[in-house]
Design a protein around this motif. Structure first.
Motif, PDB file in Angstrom:
ATOM      1  N   ARG A   1       1.935  -6.524  13.005  1.00  0.00           N
ATOM      2  CA  ARG A   1       1.452  -5.939  14.259  1.00  0.00           C
ATOM      3  C   ARG A   1       1.249  -6.996  15.332  1.00  0.00           C
ATOM      4  O   ARG A   1       1.499  -6.748  16.521  1.00  0.00           O
ATOM      5  CB  ARG A   1       0.159  -5.169  14.014  1.00  0.00           C
TER       6      ARG A   1
ATOM      7  N   GLU B   1       1.427   4.179   1.067  1.00  0.00           N
ATOM      8  CA  GLU B   1       1.024   5.090   2.127  1.00  0.00           C
ATOM      9  C   GLU B   1       2.231   5.475   2.964  1.00  0.00           C
ATOM     10  O   GLU B   1       3.346   5.048   2.708  1.00  0.00           O
ATOM     11  CB  GLU B   1      -0.037   4.420   3.006  1.00  0.00           C
TER      12      GLU B   1
ATOM     13  N   ARG C   1      -4.013  -0.497  18.835  1.00  0.00           N
ATOM     14  CA  ARG C   1      -3.696  -0.775  17.437  1.00  0.00           C
ATOM     15  C   ARG C   1      -4.684  -1.762  16.851  1.00  0.00           C
ATOM     16  O   ARG C   1      -5.069  -2.742  17.501  1.00  0.00           O
ATOM     17  CB  ARG C   1      -2.278  -1.349  17.304  1.00  0.00           C
TER      18      ARG C   1
ATOM     19  N   ARG D   1       0.848  -1.191   0.000  1.00  0.00           N
ATOM     20  CA  ARG D   1       0.000   0.000   0.000  1.00  0.00           C
ATOM     21  C   ARG D   1       0.882   1.239   0.000  1.00  0.00           C
ATOM     22  O   ARG D   1       1.778   1.377   0.828  1.00  0.00           O
ATOM     23  CB  ARG D   1      -0.954  -0.014   1.202  1.00  0.00           C
TER      24      ARG D   1
ATOM     25  N   SER E   1       5.465   4.683   9.301  1.00  0.00           N
ATOM     26  CA  SER E   1       5.476   5.067  10.709  1.00  0.00           C
ATOM     27  C   SER E   1       5.851   3.849  11.537  1.00  0.00           C
ATOM     28  O   SER E   1       6.178   2.793  10.988  1.00  0.00           O
ATOM     29  CB  SER E   1       4.095   5.588  11.138  1.00  0.00           C
TER      30      SER E   1
ATOM     31  N   LYS F   1       3.858   2.093  12.979  1.00  0.00           N
ATOM     32  CA  LYS F   1       2.773   1.113  12.808  1.00  0.00           C
ATOM     33  C   LYS F   1       2.522   0.750  11.352  1.00  0.00           C
ATOM     34  O   LYS F   1       1.708  -0.123  11.071  1.00  0.00           O
ATOM     35  CB  LYS F   1       1.476   1.654  13.421  1.00  0.00           C
ATOM     36  N   HIS F   2       3.180   1.436  10.410  1.00  0.00           N
ATOM     37  CA  HIS F   2       2.889   1.231   8.991  1.00  0.00           C
ATOM     38  C   HIS F   2       4.175   0.996   8.201  1.00  0.00           C
ATOM     39  O   HIS F   2       5.154   1.733   8.363  1.00  0.00           O
ATOM     40  CB  HIS F   2       2.171   2.449   8.397  1.00  0.00           C
ATOM     41  N   ASN F   3       4.138  -0.015   7.347  1.00  0.00           N
ATOM     42  CA  ASN F   3       5.206  -0.247   6.387  1.00  0.00           C
ATOM     43  C   ASN F   3       4.524  -0.496   5.045  1.00  0.00           C
ATOM     44  O   ASN F   3       3.522  -1.218   4.985  1.00  0.00           O
ATOM     45  CB  ASN F   3       6.046  -1.468   6.791  1.00  0.00           C
TER      46      ASN F   3
END
Length: 491
Positions: A467, A253, A407, A251, A256, A258-260
């Motif tokens: 996660r 996006e 989360r 994705r 962070s 929390k995001h890859n």
């Protein structure tokens, strides 16, 4: 930097000297019959007298992580993928080959044969009979071999991170165990694992901005998949009743803790069930994985104690907002909700629908307090273009998100099987895309055609593997559980 370059030059000279001695700096395969951890476990209670009466011969291979010379004797520690073991090199035993040790450095990979004994300090040690160099390390390990401190360097040079930080190797071994436990659970419950395309002509199965590529032979643009959902549901149409896929999604996006942009996702689908069934199955799955990998349902994440003992609360999304003091009129009125977000300094993306405004309020007001496992159910239909409407309130869908430690861990719903409703939802998503929403869902005519053949009532779920691993390994950043996370190019 000059010091490092000088050390590299010294090691390169040693490599050349080894060649002149007839020793290959990069050797041949070596057959080790033991791992260090197995030897330590098996002989932890054996005394030196026991080892003298019943000699234990062994062969080991690993990387030198400590090296101390005392003239006619040298001590070293080697590290394999299970742990460390002390070695004892004695000139009287090795003879002329003992001189080769002067060409060894910390970081070199060697193979040895020898027998076990205990030193005066009672440390289990291998007295080396033969030693062969398997790989010369011409680049020294960082910071005198006591570990990497710079976070970006650790991520960028994960191979070094794994060498010098045993706890990092342990974390990724735990990740492997978690994935195995998930697969075991699903297969014990009658699911079969499948593989679906990574490149899609139409990015679907979620609302997200895709990565774009081009297929030269076909002469068409393709998209790295944002979710396997629509292909997995095609399999339900085809007659499979329980399928799962554990693989990568992509994705485009932000990045962070929390995001890859490239992440591992489990998706599974089951015919003839609904989201209520999946909530119970999710409790079973995650508690099974916890017991298999941690041996307990109670864990600590950061400074927070988490109890995974079921049952977990099930709270409708709008009820969760009300409990946090969001007035009912805000929930029901689009213009008033926007005004309320401005008053409360909640950033809302331009052009957001009322449902997306409520979702942003939820993320800001509710999510931070969802520490213990909690299912948030019954979301607005606009947020869930692939989910089945609730019979008693068609403005909502039969969907849940599982939150632990603030989360989202899982997202699931009763599947929309009505091809006419699905076409209408896709049409609404296309309108949103034309109005500038880059994450809106595309129209997928082939998926609608599949539904027209008839798909059984079903429920499907996605669980973010990264996660979940973060939670079980107490990792504070998603990059700590991804072996090679995406980074900006090295300067």
């Amino acid at each position: 930097m000059e010091e490092i370059n000088e050390l590299i030059e010294q090691r390169i000279r040693k490599s050349e000297e080894l060649k002149q001695m007839g020793i290959k700096p990069y050797g041949d395969p070596f057959e080790a019959d033991s791992h260090t951890a197995d030897l330590v476990a098996q002989y932890k209670d054996a005394s030196n007298d026991d080892l003298s009466l019943h000699p234990v011969e062994c062969s080991l291979a690993g990387r030198i992580v400590a090296l101390r010379s005392f003239g006619k004797a040298t001590f070293a520690h080697i590290q394999d993928d299970s742990g460390r073991m002390q070695l004892y090199f004695k000139k009287d035993i090795l003879g002329t080959s003992y001189a080769v040790l002067k060409k060894f450095d910390i970081g070199d990979i060697i193979g040895i044969t020898g027998k076990l004994f205990r030193t005066k300090t009672d440390e289990l040690t291998v007295e080396v009979k033969t030693c062969v160099l398997l790989a010369k390390s011409v680049r020294p390990l960082p910071e005198k071999w006591h570990g990497l401190k710079d976070i970006e360097t650790r991520y960028r040079q994960r191979y070094v991170d794994l060498i010098v930080n045993p706890e990092v190797r342990k974390k990724f071994a735990q990740r492997s165990a978690i994935i195995k436990a998930i697969r075991d659970f699903l297969e014990q419950n009658g699911f079969i694992e499948v593989e679906t395309p990574m490149m899609h002509q139409i990015p679907g199965g979620a609302t997200a901005k895709p990565f774009k590529t081009h297929h030269n032979a076909l002469g068409i643009d393709l998209y790295l998949r944002i979710a396997p959902e629509l292909y997995l549901k095609r399999l339900l149409v085809g007659g499979y009743e329980r399928v799962y896929e554990l693989n990568k999604n992509f994705r485009n996006e932000g990045i962070s803790t929390k995001h890859n942009p490239e992440f591992s996702m489990l998706e599974f689908y089951i015919a003839y069930k609904d989201y209520n069934y999946l909530m119970s199955l999710t409790e079973e799955l995650i508690t099974h994985v916890a017991m298999k990998t941690l041996g307990t349902l109670k864990l600590t994440y950061g400074e927070t104690d988490v109890d995974l003992t079921p049952p977990w609360p099930r709270i409708p999304m709008l009820e969760a907002l009300a409990k946090k003091g969001v007035p009912k009129e805000i929930v029901n009125d689009a213009s008033r909700s926007l005004s309320w977000t401005r008053e409360n300094r909640i950033d809302i993306p331009a052009g957001s629908s009322h449902a997306k405004v409520l979702d942003e309020i939820f993320k800001e007001i509710v999510e931070p307090d969802l520490i213990q496992p909690t299912f948030i159910t019954d979301h607005p239909v606009e947020l869930s273009p692939l989910a089945k409407r609730k019979t008693d309130d068609p403005s909502l869908v039969e969907r849940f998100e599982l939150f632990i430690c603030s989360r989202e861990i899982a997202n699931a719903f009763s599947e929309l099987t009505d091809p006419f409703d699905q076409r209408e939802r896709f049409s609404e998503q296309m309108k949103a895309k034309q109005e500038g929403d880059e994450e809106a869902h595309w129209m997928d005519e082939d998926f609608i055609r599949a539904l027209e053949y008839g798909m059984p009532p079903a429920a499907g779920e996605g669980i973010g593997i990264d996660r979940l691993v973060m939670l079980f390994t107490n990792a504070q950043s998603i990059r700590d559980v991804v072996l090679f996370p995406q980074l900006k190019p090295e300067q």
